[in-house]
Motif scaffolding. Structure first.
Motif, short mmCIF file in Angstrom:
data_model
loop_
_atom_site.label_atom_id
_atom_site.label_comp_id
_atom_site.label_asym_id
_atom_site.label_seq_id
_atom_site.Cartn_x
_atom_site.Cartn_y
_atom_site.Cartn_z
N ASP A 255 17.17 56.35 11.05
CA ASP A 255 18.07 56.82 12.11
C ASP A 255 18.95 55.63 12.49
O ASP A 255 18.45 54.55 12.77
N ASP B 137 13.21 61.49 10.37
CA ASP B 137 14.48 60.82 10.07
C ASP B 137 14.11 59.48 9.43
O ASP B 137 13.63 58.57 10.12
N THR C 209 21.82 55.22 10.34
CA THR C 209 22.18 54.84 8.96
C THR C 209 23.45 53.99 8.95
O THR C 209 23.54 53.03 8.19
C1 IPD Z 1 22.69 59.61 13.72
C2 IPD Z 1 22.45 58.58 14.78
C3 IPD Z 1 23.65 58.50 15.71
C4 IPD Z 1 23.94 59.82 16.34
C5 IPD Z 1 24.14 60.88 15.29
C6 IPD Z 1 22.93 60.93 14.36
P1 IPD Z 1 21.53 59.22 11.33
O1 IPD Z 1 21.55 59.73 12.89
O2 IPD Z 1 21.31 58.89 15.54
O3 IPD Z 1 23.40 57.59 16.75
O4 IPD Z 1 25.10 59.73 17.11
O5 IPD Z 1 24.30 62.12 15.95
O6 IPD Z 1 23.17 61.89 13.36
O7 IPD Z 1 22.53 60.04 10.61
O8 IPD Z 1 21.88 57.79 11.34
O9 IPD Z 1 20.13 59.50 10.90
#
Ligand code: IPD
Length: 272
Positions: free
Chosen positions: A92, A89, A94
């Protein structure tokens, strides 16, 4: 130097390089694109960081495979085999990165024969580098870390997330769980990064983290870091953890993990 040492040194150097990009760009205006829904964001920096990591690793280890968040969102199919596979990722949290909230990180894990060997989660804004290698413990900025010894849910600090899905059924279950837990635990927290939530459990700063609907790249590194810090990682219904299941529950102790598993309203998203 063993092959694993070499992989680890290489990826650590690349993660730090990637961290400089995240640090430099977090407070700048960004164009965003959307993925699964209008709050599932990606920026050019997510894509550039993923490219930097994959190209840097491939140039030294051409046989290694990759499962990356951004490549997958552009249509690359996930092939999870016994070959050395990096699950990435690039950013993480984003949404936090887009807003300039300093809880955002790079998360990368190496699995060989589907077993996690290396896990790194790096928040370059707050300079928190979480690292783990199988059988060698977990570390924050080089110092050993360990989970709390909490066994009772009523005394636990729980990390959870609202998630990035706007599917009404999913949102309903998230809120039901928040409701159930708020009345029964010390506190509930949402940092906005699944990987950092898991690292807070590894650090002993929180006692549990769980989420439905995350992806392998959000949790692969965190799983190893939590386990190497002495904690457990299971399926939120109480069974074994499956990195591709899009479900995770990690905790300081198995007693705590199983107590929460019995309480949670369950949600089963499609697998990665
Ligand atoms: C997200 C983050 C968020 C979580 C989402 C993820 P991303 O990842 O970890 O806290 O709630 O399920 O998808 O999209 O920012 O890499």
């Amino acid at each position: 130097m063993s092959s694993l040492d070499e992989y680890y040194m290489t990826v650590l150097r690349l993660v730090k390089e990637a961290g400089s990009i995240v640090r430099e760009k977090i407070n700048t205006p960004k164009d965003t694109m959307t993925k699964s829904c209008d709050v599932d964001l990606v920026t050019e920096w997510d894509q550039k960081v993923e490219k930097l990591l994959i190209e840097g690793i491939s140039s030294k280890f051409p046989d290694h495979k990759f499962i990356g968040e951004e490549g997958t969102s552009l249509g690359k199919t996930i092939e999870f085999t016994d070959a050395p596979t990096w699950i990435i990722d690039p950013i993480d949290g984003t949404m936090n990165f887009v807003h300039g909230l300093p809880h955002t990180c790079i998360s990368i894990a190496l699995l060989i024969n589907k077993t996690a060997e290396i896990g790194i989660v790096y928040n370059p804004i707050l300079e928190q580098l979480f690292t783990a290698r199988r059988g060698q413990g977990a570390f924050l900025n080089g110092a050993p870390i360990s989970v709390s010894e909490e066994k009772e849910l009523r005394k636990a600090l729980v990390m959870m997330e609202m998630g990035t899905s706007r599917d009404p059924e999913k949102v309903k279950i998230v809120l039901e769980n928040a409701n159930i837990l708020t009345a029964q635990v010390h506190g509930v927290r949402c940092l906005g990064s699944a990987a950092l939530n898991m690292c807070m459990v590894a650090l002993g700063g929180a006692d549990i983290s769980f989420e439905f609907g995350i992806h392998a790249w959000d949790i692969a590194a965190g799983d190893l870091i939590v386990r190497e810090a002495g904690g457990v990682c299971i399926d939120p219904a109480g069974g074994p953890f499956d990195v591709m299941s899009r479900r995770v529950l990690c905790a300081s102790t198995m007693e705590l993990a199983q107590e929460l598993a019995k309480l949670l309203v369950q949600y089963y998203p499609g697998r990665d």
